[in-house]
Design a protein around this motif. Structure first.
Motif, mmCIF file in Angstrom:
data_model
loop_
_atom_site.group_PDB
_atom_site.id
_atom_site.type_symbol
_atom_site.label_atom_id
_atom_site.label_comp_id
_atom_site.label_asym_id
_atom_site.label_seq_id
_atom_site.Cartn_x
_atom_site.Cartn_y
_atom_site.Cartn_z
ATOM 1 N N MET A 3 29.530 44.646 48.191
ATOM 2 C CA MET A 3 29.661 45.171 46.829
ATOM 3 C C MET A 3 30.378 44.162 45.945
ATOM 4 O O MET A 3 31.181 43.360 46.410
ATOM 5 N N ASP A 4 30.063 44.195 44.680
ATOM 6 C CA ASP A 4 30.650 43.285 43.706
ATOM 7 C C ASP A 4 31.807 44.025 43.039
ATOM 8 O O ASP A 4 31.618 44.738 42.057
ATOM 9 N N ILE A 5 33.008 43.861 43.616
ATOM 10 C CA ILE A 5 34.175 44.575 43.083
ATOM 11 C C ILE A 5 34.695 43.814 41.867
ATOM 12 O O ILE A 5 35.258 42.742 41.984
ATOM 13 N N ARG A 6 34.439 44.385 40.685
ATOM 14 C CA ARG A 6 34.812 43.712 39.440
ATOM 15 C C ARG A 6 36.269 43.961 39.059
ATOM 16 O O ARG A 6 36.868 43.180 38.339
ATOM 17 N N LEU A 7 36.798 45.103 39.490
ATOM 18 C CA LEU A 7 38.175 45.435 39.139
ATOM 19 C C LEU A 7 38.719 46.414 40.164
ATOM 20 O O LEU A 7 38.044 47.365 40.542
ATOM 21 N N THR A 8 39.931 46.131 40.629
ATOM 22 C CA THR A 8 40.657 47.097 41.455
ATOM 23 C C THR A 8 41.886 47.455 40.650
ATOM 24 O O THR A 8 42.643 46.575 40.238
ATOM 25 N N ARG A 9 42.066 48.730 40.411
ATOM 26 C CA ARG A 9 43.144 49.171 39.531
ATOM 27 C C ARG A 9 43.953 50.284 40.179
ATOM 28 O O ARG A 9 43.393 51.163 40.826
ATOM 29 N N ILE A 10 45.259 50.210 39.993
ATOM 30 C CA ILE A 10 46.137 51.303 40.417
ATOM 31 C C ILE A 10 46.550 52.041 39.155
ATOM 32 O O ILE A 10 47.120 51.446 38.241
ATOM 33 N N ASP A 11 46.205 53.314 39.105
ATOM 34 C CA ASP A 11 46.580 54.123 37.950
ATOM 35 C C ASP A 11 46.590 55.564 38.426
ATOM 36 O O ASP A 11 45.547 56.091 38.788
ATOM 37 N N GLY A 78 25.804 44.265 46.069
ATOM 38 C CA GLY A 78 25.525 43.711 44.743
ATOM 39 C C GLY A 78 25.848 44.642 43.596
ATOM 40 O O GLY A 78 25.687 44.278 42.439
ATOM 41 N N MET A 79 26.279 45.853 43.908
ATOM 42 C CA MET A 79 26.578 46.796 42.836
ATOM 43 C C MET A 79 27.946 46.477 42.212
ATOM 44 O O MET A 79 28.896 46.177 42.924
ATOM 45 N N LYS A 80 27.997 46.523 40.885
ATOM 46 C CA LYS A 80 29.232 46.179 40.174
ATOM 47 C C LYS A 80 30.143 47.406 40.141
ATOM 48 O O LYS A 80 29.822 48.414 39.521
ATOM 49 N N ILE A 81 31.286 47.259 40.802
ATOM 50 C CA ILE A 81 32.130 48.427 41.082
ATOM 51 C C ILE A 81 33.565 48.242 40.611
ATOM 52 O O ILE A 81 34.123 47.145 40.677
ATOM 53 N N MET A 82 34.142 49.350 40.132
ATOM 54 C CA MET A 82 35.582 49.399 39.900
ATOM 55 C C MET A 82 36.180 50.319 40.953
ATOM 56 O O MET A 82 35.694 51.433 41.154
ATOM 57 N N LEU A 83 37.201 49.844 41.645
ATOM 58 C CA LEU A 83 37.926 50.689 42.598
ATOM 59 C C LEU A 83 39.182 51.183 41.889
ATOM 60 O O LEU A 83 39.931 50.396 41.312
ATOM 61 N N LEU A 84 39.410 52.476 41.955
ATOM 62 C CA LEU A 84 40.601 53.065 41.341
ATOM 63 C C LEU A 84 41.447 53.732 42.412
ATOM 64 O O LEU A 84 40.934 54.554 43.187
ATOM 65 N N GLU A 96 44.336 45.948 54.586
ATOM 66 C CA GLU A 96 44.653 45.659 56.000
ATOM 67 C C GLU A 96 43.497 46.060 56.912
ATOM 68 O O GLU A 96 43.338 45.521 57.996
ATOM 69 N N ALA A 97 42.661 46.993 56.455
ATOM 70 C CA ALA A 97 41.514 47.425 57.254
ATOM 71 C C ALA A 97 40.268 46.574 56.980
ATOM 72 O O ALA A 97 39.200 46.836 57.520
ATOM 73 N N GLY A 98 40.407 45.557 56.119
ATOM 74 C CA GLY A 98 39.295 44.622 55.961
ATOM 75 C C GLY A 98 38.623 44.532 54.608
ATOM 76 O O GLY A 98 37.675 43.763 54.431
ATOM 77 N N VAL A 99 39.087 45.289 53.602
ATOM 78 C CA VAL A 99 38.482 45.170 52.273
ATOM 79 C C VAL A 99 39.089 43.930 51.590
ATOM 80 O O VAL A 99 40.304 43.801 51.494
ATOM 81 N N ASP A 100 38.229 43.026 51.165
ATOM 82 C CA ASP A 100 38.677 41.750 50.610
ATOM 83 C C ASP A 100 38.874 41.869 49.099
ATOM 84 O O ASP A 100 37.907 41.997 48.355
ATOM 85 N N LEU A 101 40.113 41.847 48.668
ATOM 86 C CA LEU A 101 40.414 41.925 47.238
ATOM 87 C C LEU A 101 41.118 40.648 46.792
ATOM 88 O O LEU A 101 41.945 40.107 47.515
ATOM 89 N N LYS A 102 40.770 40.187 45.592
ATOM 90 C CA LYS A 102 41.402 38.967 45.058
ATOM 91 C C LYS A 102 42.571 39.324 44.139
ATOM 92 O O LYS A 102 43.546 38.597 44.039
ATOM 93 N N ALA A 103 42.410 40.433 43.435
ATOM 94 C CA ALA A 103 43.415 40.800 42.424
ATOM 95 C C ALA A 103 43.472 42.310 42.298
ATOM 96 O O ALA A 103 42.489 43.010 42.527
#
Length: 165
Positions: A3-11, A78-84, A96-103
């Protein structure tokens, strides 16, 4: 590919007007995945989050385990995703379980008993600080911005300034 993680946000407000419109426009996302074991088991909150999602975007409320499953299979390739997420601890667990996040973008963590306010919209306790420090140690950029046009602020610098480390 994945998946194409475009943004990971904590809110901890999860999907609300500001996030939904400003961030989805800037990042060009197609889907919002709200990752919260608690909310995934709360039909009313799930319904309300769906109502807050912009019409052009699909939103799903899933557990951390479900995120790991969809992250590993090709369903969202390939889907453009925001994780919240609602908390840094949840982010750390999936990383820690393997999801690769840059920011990770930190939007809002409301004040409650035992937390210290570090900005007018971010409060944290020792557990939050420890989770953030571990994320930073894994090379993940931690930046505070309410909306995309805000200047980025480095969360770890702020934690140091507040003498929480």
């Amino acid at each position: 590919m994945g998946m194409d993680i475009r943004l990971t946000r904590i809110d901890d407000r999860l999907i609300h007007g500001q996030v939904a419109t400003a961030w989805s426009k800037t990042t060009g996302i197609e889907r919002i995945l709200v990752v919260s074991d608690e909310v995934a088991h709360d039909e009313l909150r799930k319904f309300l989050l769906k109502q807050a999602t912009p019409p052009s975007i699909k939103s799903h409320v899933i557990t951390k385990q479900q995120l790991l499953e969809v992250y590993r299979n090709q369903l969202f390739d390939g889907m453009k995703i925001m994780l919240l997420f609602a908390s840094p601890k949840d982010v750390l667990e999936v990383v820690e379980a393997g999801v690769d996040l840059k920011a990770v973008n930190i939007g809002g963590m409301r004040f409650c008993e035992g937390k210290k306010m570090v900005t007018n919209f971010i409060s944290m306790n020792n557990e939050d600080v420890q989770s953030f420090v571990k994320l930073a140690d894994l090379g993940i950029e931690l930046e505070i911005r309410q909306v995309p046009t805000d200047r980025k602020t480095d969360l770890i610098q702020l934690i140091k300034k507040e003498k929480m480390l």
